[in-house]
Motif scaffolding. Structure first.
Motif, PDB file in Angstrom:
ATOM      1  N   ARG A   1       3.043  50.872  33.886  1.00  0.00           N
ATOM      2  CA  ARG A   1       4.276  50.389  34.400  1.00  0.00           C
ATOM      3  C   ARG A   1       3.982  49.402  35.417  1.00  0.00           C
ATOM      4  NH1 ARG A   1       9.073  53.666  33.049  1.00  0.00           N
ATOM      5  NH2 ARG A   1       8.279  55.230  31.568  1.00  0.00           N
ATOM      6  N   GLN A   2       2.995  49.696  36.293  1.00  0.00           N
ATOM      7  CA  GLN A   2       2.614  48.831  37.307  1.00  0.00           C
ATOM      8  C   GLN A   2       1.745  47.559  37.084  1.00  0.00           C
ATOM      9  OE1 GLN A   2       1.295  51.833  40.445  1.00  0.00           O
ATOM     10  NE2 GLN A   2       3.438  51.414  41.355  1.00  0.00           N
ATOM     11  N   PHE A   3       1.278  47.796  35.849  1.00  0.00           N
ATOM     12  CA  PHE A   3       0.305  46.379  35.616  1.00  0.00           C
ATOM     13  C   PHE A   3       0.895  45.307  35.031  1.00  0.00           C
ATOM     14  CE2 PHE A   3      -3.245  44.067  33.588  1.00  0.00           C
ATOM     15  CZ  PHE A   3      -4.235  44.120  34.681  1.00  0.00           C
ATOM     16  N   ASN A   4       1.104  44.442  35.700  1.00  0.00           N
ATOM     17  CA  ASN A   4       1.895  43.068  35.472  1.00  0.00           C
ATOM     18  C   ASN A   4       1.122  41.966  35.729  1.00  0.00           C
ATOM     19  OD1 ASN A   4       4.664  44.220  34.538  1.00  0.00           O
ATOM     20  ND2 ASN A   4       4.043  45.509  36.158  1.00  0.00           N
ATOM     21  N   VAL A   5       1.113  41.027  34.841  1.00  0.00           N
ATOM     22  CA  VAL A   5       0.498  39.687  35.196  1.00  0.00           C
ATOM     23  C   VAL A   5       1.335  38.652  35.215  1.00  0.00           C
ATOM     24  CG1 VAL A   5      -1.351  38.383  34.005  1.00  0.00           C
ATOM     25  CG2 VAL A   5      -1.813  40.889  34.393  1.00  0.00           C
ATOM     26  N   PHE A   6       0.833  37.612  35.962  1.00  0.00           N
ATOM     27  CA  PHE A   6       1.875  36.276  36.131  1.00  0.00           C
ATOM     28  C   PHE A   6       0.982  35.098  35.684  1.00  0.00           C
ATOM     29  CE2 PHE A   6       2.948  39.674  38.990  1.00  0.00           C
ATOM     30  CZ  PHE A   6       4.337  39.433  39.192  1.00  0.00           C
ATOM     31  N   SER A   7       1.859  34.114  35.168  1.00  0.00           N
ATOM     32  CA  SER A   7       1.539  32.819  35.047  1.00  0.00           C
ATOM     33  C   SER A   7       1.085  32.372  33.496  1.00  0.00           C
ATOM     34  CB  SER A   7       0.139  32.563  36.075  1.00  0.00           C
ATOM     35  OG  SER A   7      -0.526  31.539  35.457  1.00  0.00           O
ATOM     36  N   ARG A   8       0.111  33.276  33.010  1.00  0.00           N
ATOM     37  CA  ARG A   8      -0.019  33.181  31.558  1.00  0.00           C
ATOM     38  C   ARG A   8      -0.583  34.496  30.966  1.00  0.00           C
ATOM     39  NH1 ARG A   8      -4.605  30.986  33.971  1.00  0.00           N
ATOM     40  NH2 ARG A   8      -6.710  32.077  33.324  1.00  0.00           N
ATOM     41  N   PRO A   9      -0.530  34.898  29.734  1.00  0.00           N
ATOM     42  CA  PRO A   9      -0.703  36.171  29.039  1.00  0.00           C
ATOM     43  C   PRO A   9      -2.196  36.388  29.165  1.00  0.00           C
ATOM     44  CG  PRO A   9       0.710  34.876  27.626  1.00  0.00           C
ATOM     45  CD  PRO A   9       0.409  34.188  28.970  1.00  0.00           C
TER      46      PRO A   9
ATOM     47  N   GLU B   1       9.581  39.553  44.149  1.00  0.00           N
ATOM     48  CA  GLU B   1       8.768  38.739  45.341  1.00  0.00           C
ATOM     49  C   GLU B   1       7.747  37.911  44.941  1.00  0.00           C
ATOM     50  OE1 GLU B   1       8.139  42.148  47.703  1.00  0.00           O
ATOM     51  OE2 GLU B   1      10.041  42.308  48.206  1.00  0.00           O
ATOM     52  N   HIS B   2       6.780  38.407  43.932  1.00  0.00           N
ATOM     53  CA  HIS B   2       5.645  37.713  43.587  1.00  0.00           C
ATOM     54  C   HIS B   2       6.211  36.364  43.038  1.00  0.00           C
ATOM     55  CE1 HIS B   2       1.188  37.592  42.043  1.00  0.00           C
ATOM     56  NE2 HIS B   2       1.784  36.371  41.486  1.00  0.00           N
ATOM     57  N   GLU B   3       7.052  36.426  42.088  1.00  0.00           N
ATOM     58  CA  GLU B   3       7.590  35.003  41.577  1.00  0.00           C
ATOM     59  C   GLU B   3       7.995  34.046  42.447  1.00  0.00           C
ATOM     60  OE1 GLU B   3       8.862  36.427  36.887  1.00  0.00           O
ATOM     61  OE2 GLU B   3      10.398  36.396  38.692  1.00  0.00           O
ATOM     62  N   LYS B   4       8.611  34.666  43.558  1.00  0.00           N
ATOM     63  CA  LYS B   4       9.129  33.760  44.640  1.00  0.00           C
ATOM     64  C   LYS B   4       8.138  33.340  45.624  1.00  0.00           C
ATOM     65  CE  LYS B   4      12.980  34.021  48.002  1.00  0.00           C
ATOM     66  NZ  LYS B   4      13.596  34.727  48.789  1.00  0.00           N
ATOM     67  N   GLU B   5       7.205  34.104  45.904  1.00  0.00           N
ATOM     68  CA  GLU B   5       6.093  33.645  46.939  1.00  0.00           C
ATOM     69  C   GLU B   5       5.020  32.729  46.028  1.00  0.00           C
ATOM     70  OE1 GLU B   5       4.043  36.952  48.728  1.00  0.00           O
ATOM     71  OE2 GLU B   5       2.658  35.535  49.492  1.00  0.00           O
TER      72      GLU B   5
ATOM     73  N   LYS C   1       5.697  31.098  43.234  1.00  0.00           N
ATOM     74  CA  LYS C   1       6.009  30.318  42.121  1.00  0.00           C
ATOM     75  C   LYS C   1       5.489  30.364  40.743  1.00  0.00           C
ATOM     76  CE  LYS C   1       7.937  27.151  45.563  1.00  0.00           C
ATOM     77  NZ  LYS C   1       8.258  28.324  46.438  1.00  0.00           N
ATOM     78  N   SER C   2       5.305  31.692  40.252  1.00  0.00           N
ATOM     79  CA  SER C   2       4.675  31.669  39.140  1.00  0.00           C
ATOM     80  C   SER C   2       5.330  33.035  38.323  1.00  0.00           C
ATOM     81  CB  SER C   2       3.242  32.143  39.440  1.00  0.00           C
ATOM     82  OG  SER C   2       2.571  32.698  38.410  1.00  0.00           O
ATOM     83  N   LYS C   3       5.557  32.642  37.319  1.00  0.00           N
ATOM     84  CA  LYS C   3       6.477  33.681  36.395  1.00  0.00           C
ATOM     85  C   LYS C   3       5.611  34.757  35.704  1.00  0.00           C
ATOM     86  CE  LYS C   3      10.553  32.007  36.341  1.00  0.00           C
ATOM     87  NZ  LYS C   3      11.484  32.863  37.173  1.00  0.00           N
ATOM     88  N   LEU C   4       6.456  35.957  35.469  1.00  0.00           N
ATOM     89  CA  LEU C   4       5.887  37.052  34.758  1.00  0.00           C
ATOM     90  C   LEU C   4       5.399  36.655  33.566  1.00  0.00           C
ATOM     91  CD1 LEU C   4       5.196  40.036  35.285  1.00  0.00           C
ATOM     92  CD2 LEU C   4       7.445  40.526  34.127  1.00  0.00           C
ATOM     93  N   ALA C   5       4.019  36.899  33.120  1.00  0.00           N
ATOM     94  CA  ALA C   5       3.957  36.588  31.812  1.00  0.00           C
ATOM     95  C   ALA C   5       4.005  37.726  30.660  1.00  0.00           C
ATOM     96  CB  ALA C   5       2.048  36.264  31.662  1.00  0.00           C
ATOM     97  N   CYS C   6       4.045  38.806  31.127  1.00  0.00           N
ATOM     98  CA  CYS C   6       4.166  40.187  30.376  1.00  0.00           C
ATOM     99  C   CYS C   6       5.325  40.129  29.557  1.00  0.00           C
ATOM    100  CB  CYS C   6       4.303  41.554  30.979  1.00  0.00           C
ATOM    101  SG  CYS C   6       2.715  41.646  32.082  1.00  0.00           S
ATOM    102  N   LYS C   7       5.158  40.423  28.083  1.00  0.00           N
ATOM    103  CA  LYS C   7       6.549  40.411  27.416  1.00  0.00           C
ATOM    104  C   LYS C   7       6.097  41.333  26.268  1.00  0.00           C
ATOM    105  CE  LYS C   7       5.917  35.904  25.188  1.00  0.00           C
ATOM    106  NZ  LYS C   7       4.325  35.825  25.348  1.00  0.00           N
ATOM    107  N   LYS C   8       7.158  41.529  25.531  1.00  0.00           N
ATOM    108  CA  LYS C   8       6.901  42.424  24.328  1.00  0.00           C
ATOM    109  C   LYS C   8       6.029  41.611  23.408  1.00  0.00           C
ATOM    110  CE  LYS C   8       9.561  45.553  21.270  1.00  0.00           C
ATOM    111  NZ  LYS C   8      10.669  45.969  20.803  1.00  0.00           N
ATOM    112  N   GLY C   9       5.118  42.574  22.598  1.00  0.00           N
ATOM    113  CA  GLY C   9       4.343  41.957  21.673  1.00  0.00           C
ATOM    114  C   GLY C   9       2.997  41.390  22.193  1.00  0.00           C
TER     115      GLY C   9
END
Ligand code: SF4
Ligand code: SF4
Length: 207
Positions: A127-135, A44-48, A50-58
């Protein structure tokens, strides 16, 4: 704090352990609900925005920056179980060493090589802490620097997950569960991960 939202909406399962430990299905069910809620909220956040999830392994600056991660007693039991019984070598030895060296207020002792060594049972808050746009940058807490890029969890899933955990605290009746969620009972049980005496766990982990 992710490495997190890879399509993990499926409940993990440890059939033999779950038969022996009645608290374990409660925890794993609760985490499955949280993960589902996070996955929906991310979409929903990505759609609203227009920003991608920045979290990833590493990408683990957040695990070093955060100093007050809430941890509930059932989650603590899960971390003990996983660290003692499920972590394999050489990771187990590394966790043990980090826990032995841990001092109150240090960054989370479960981060190993920029990844979470207890990923399966990482706390609800992680689990709930997620960040968008850039790491996040080293030392940045985007909750303060760019709140708009921080995921707002969907309350319905958080409440459902908390409800799922309540039998561990002796609350089994449905109306009592609803009341406990309403009054925030669970928050009276909370500890801070960075204030726990992790040495006690270290001493129980084999080589
Ligand atoms: S983007 Fe931030 S919150 Fe997400 S994993 Fe990286 S450091 Fe952690
Ligand atoms: S438990 Fe520690 S290492 Fe794992 S995600 Fe949470 S803060 Fe990061």
């Amino acid at each position: 704090m992710s490495q997190k939202v890879k399509k993990v909406t499926e409940r993990v399962s440890f059939p033999e352990d779950e038969k022996l430990r009645p608290w374990l299905p409660l925890l794993l069910d609760a985490y499955a609900i949280i993960d589902k809620g996070v996955s929906i909220a991310v979409r929903e956040h990505e759609k609203e925005y227009k920003s991608k999830l920045a979290c990833k392994k590493g990408c683990g600056h957040c695990c070093r920056t955060h100093s007050d991660i809430p941890l509930y007693p059932l989650e603590m039991v899960g971390i003990y179980w996983y660290s003692i019984e499920k972590s394999g070598r050489p990771l187990r030895g590394i966790i043990k060493k980090q826990l032995l060296e841990y001092r109150k207020g240090d960054p989370c002792p479960f981060q190993v090589d920029n990844a979470c060594a207890i990923h399966t049972v990482r706390p609800l808050a992680c689990r709930q802490f997620n960040v968008f746009s850039r790491p996040c940058s080293e030392g940045e807490d985007p909750y303060y620097t760019r709140r708009i890029d921080v995921l707002t969890p969907i309350e319905k899933y958080t409440h459902e997950a908390i409800k799922m955990m309540l039998p561990f605290y002796g609350i089994t009746d449905e109306s009592a569960k609803v009341q406990a969620v309403k009054t925030g009972f669970i928050h009276t049980q909370v500890q801070v991960l960075q204030a726990c005496k992790w040495e006690e766990l270290a001493l129980r982990i084999g080589e």
